[in-house]
Design a protein around this motif. Structure first.
Motif, PDB file in Angstrom:
ATOM      1  N   ARG A 104       0.205   3.804   1.643  1.00  0.00           N
ATOM      2  CA  ARG A 104      -0.350   2.578   2.231  1.00  0.00           C
ATOM      3  C   ARG A 104       0.115   1.350   1.468  1.00  0.00           C
ATOM      4  O   ARG A 104       0.529   0.353   2.075  1.00  0.00           O
ATOM      5  CB  ARG A 104      -1.874   2.652   2.256  1.00  0.00           C
ATOM      6  CG  ARG A 104      -2.510   1.327   2.696  1.00  0.00           C
ATOM      7  CD  ARG A 104      -3.964   1.485   2.964  1.00  0.00           C
ATOM      8  NE  ARG A 104      -3.988   2.225   4.234  1.00  0.00           N
ATOM      9  CZ  ARG A 104      -4.972   3.010   4.623  1.00  0.00           C
ATOM     10  NH1 ARG A 104      -6.026   3.157   3.896  1.00  0.00           N
ATOM     11  NH2 ARG A 104      -4.911   3.633   5.779  1.00  0.00           N
ATOM     12  N   THR A 105       0.096   1.407   0.141  1.00  0.00           N
ATOM     13  CA  THR A 105       0.514   0.224  -0.615  1.00  0.00           C
ATOM     14  C   THR A 105       2.010  -0.037  -0.463  1.00  0.00           C
ATOM     15  O   THR A 105       2.427  -1.192  -0.420  1.00  0.00           O
ATOM     16  CB  THR A 105       0.125   0.322  -2.111  1.00  0.00           C
ATOM     17  OG1 THR A 105       0.751   1.452  -2.695  1.00  0.00           O
ATOM     18  CG2 THR A 105      -1.377   0.392  -2.288  1.00  0.00           C
ATOM     19  N   LEU A 106       2.810   1.031  -0.354  1.00  0.00           N
ATOM     20  CA  LEU A 106       4.242   0.847  -0.093  1.00  0.00           C
ATOM     21  C   LEU A 106       4.457   0.192   1.266  1.00  0.00           C
ATOM     22  O   LEU A 106       5.298  -0.710   1.406  1.00  0.00           O
ATOM     23  CB  LEU A 106       4.972   2.184  -0.152  1.00  0.00           C
ATOM     24  CG  LEU A 106       5.324   2.698  -1.537  1.00  0.00           C
ATOM     25  CD1 LEU A 106       5.657   4.186  -1.502  1.00  0.00           C
ATOM     26  CD2 LEU A 106       6.486   1.909  -2.121  1.00  0.00           C
ATOM     27  N   MET A 107       3.716   0.639   2.277  1.00  0.00           N
ATOM     28  CA  MET A 107       3.857   0.059   3.615  1.00  0.00           C
ATOM     29  C   MET A 107       3.459  -1.420   3.614  1.00  0.00           C
ATOM     30  O   MET A 107       4.142  -2.250   4.216  1.00  0.00           O
ATOM     31  CB  MET A 107       3.006   0.830   4.626  1.00  0.00           C
ATOM     32  CG  MET A 107       3.462   2.259   4.855  1.00  0.00           C
ATOM     33  SD  MET A 107       5.125   2.385   5.524  1.00  0.00           S
ATOM     34  CE  MET A 107       4.870   1.791   7.173  1.00  0.00           C
ATOM     35  N   ARG A 108       2.389  -1.738   2.938  1.00  0.00           N
ATOM     36  CA  ARG A 108       1.964  -3.148   2.859  1.00  0.00           C
ATOM     37  C   ARG A 108       3.014  -3.998   2.151  1.00  0.00           C
ATOM     38  O   ARG A 108       3.289  -5.132   2.544  1.00  0.00           O
ATOM     39  CB  ARG A 108       0.627  -3.262   2.139  1.00  0.00           C
ATOM     40  CG  ARG A 108      -0.527  -2.802   2.961  1.00  0.00           C
ATOM     41  CD  ARG A 108      -1.829  -2.992   2.220  1.00  0.00           C
ATOM     42  NE  ARG A 108      -2.943  -2.511   3.010  1.00  0.00           N
ATOM     43  CZ  ARG A 108      -4.052  -2.019   2.510  1.00  0.00           C
ATOM     44  NH1 ARG A 108      -4.218  -1.958   1.199  1.00  0.00           N
ATOM     45  NH2 ARG A 108      -5.015  -1.595   3.295  1.00  0.00           N
ATOM     46  N   GLU A 109       3.592  -3.450   1.100  1.00  0.00           N
ATOM     47  CA  GLU A 109       4.589  -4.204   0.334  1.00  0.00           C
ATOM     48  C   GLU A 109       5.840  -4.464   1.160  1.00  0.00           C
ATOM     49  O   GLU A 109       6.390  -5.576   1.131  1.00  0.00           O
ATOM     50  CB  GLU A 109       4.936  -3.468  -0.964  1.00  0.00           C
ATOM     51  CG  GLU A 109       5.932  -4.191  -1.845  1.00  0.00           C
ATOM     52  CD  GLU A 109       5.441  -5.508  -2.423  1.00  0.00           C
ATOM     53  OE1 GLU A 109       6.275  -6.256  -2.966  1.00  0.00           O
ATOM     54  OE2 GLU A 109       4.227  -5.807  -2.333  1.00  0.00           O
TER      55      GLU A 109
END
Length: 163
Positions: A104-109
């Motif tokens: 999720r954090t990779l996708m947001r970034e």
């Protein structure tokens, strides 16, 4: 502590190690492809570090016309960094770090970075059981893909970034 940074050539072996652990041999990108993706589109290749160790990454290419069934694109053939549409090639987290929200954090970034680059859409392909997950991230289901990369049935998803 987790940090994001743009991949550099020396990240390729670690990224390949993570890719090989997360995907079947027929689906995983080769070390050569990962190396080419870092060199060919570094602004679309983001690594996630925890305690200074790469534990995951996301990489992409850009195209004027998106054809998700084009297997050559996975080697960045036809990639144009100035094109408005982003195509996610891999989202991978070391299996030892699954379940901690890192995907999720990779996708947001990547979304944050692509908005900053004025991209219009982000496209990806996923397996059936990941469709609801990507919908939670803000992607819309597009269609069943004609791609059978790795001998798998894929689904195409898209996220508009502009307008």
């Amino acid at each position: 502590m987790q940090t994001f940074r743009t991949a550099v050539p020396t990240d390729a072996p670690r990224c390949f190690e993570i890719e090989a652990a997360a995907y079947s041999a027929s689906e995983a990108a080769t070390l050569e492809k990962i190396t080419k993706r870092i060199a060919g589109h570094p602004q679309g290749f983001v690594v996630l570090e925890v305690q200074s160790k790469v534990i995951g990454f996301i990489n992409s290419g850009c195209a004027h016309e998106v054809d998700m069934s084009d297997d050559d694109f996975k080697a960045l053939i036809g990639h144009d960094p100035d094109a408005p549409n982003v195509v996610i090639l891999s989202v991978v987290v070391d299996p030892a770090h699954h379940g901690n929200g890192h995907s999720r954090t990779l996708m947001r970034e990547i979304v944050r970075r692509m908005i900053a680059l004025n991209k219009q859409t982000i496209h990806l392909m996923c397996k059936d059981h990941y469709v609801p997950l990507y919908e939670k991230f803000g992607y819309r289901y597009s269609k069943l893909s004609t791609s059978t990369y790795g001998g798998v049935q894929w689904h195409e998803m898209v996220m508009p970034l502009a307008g």
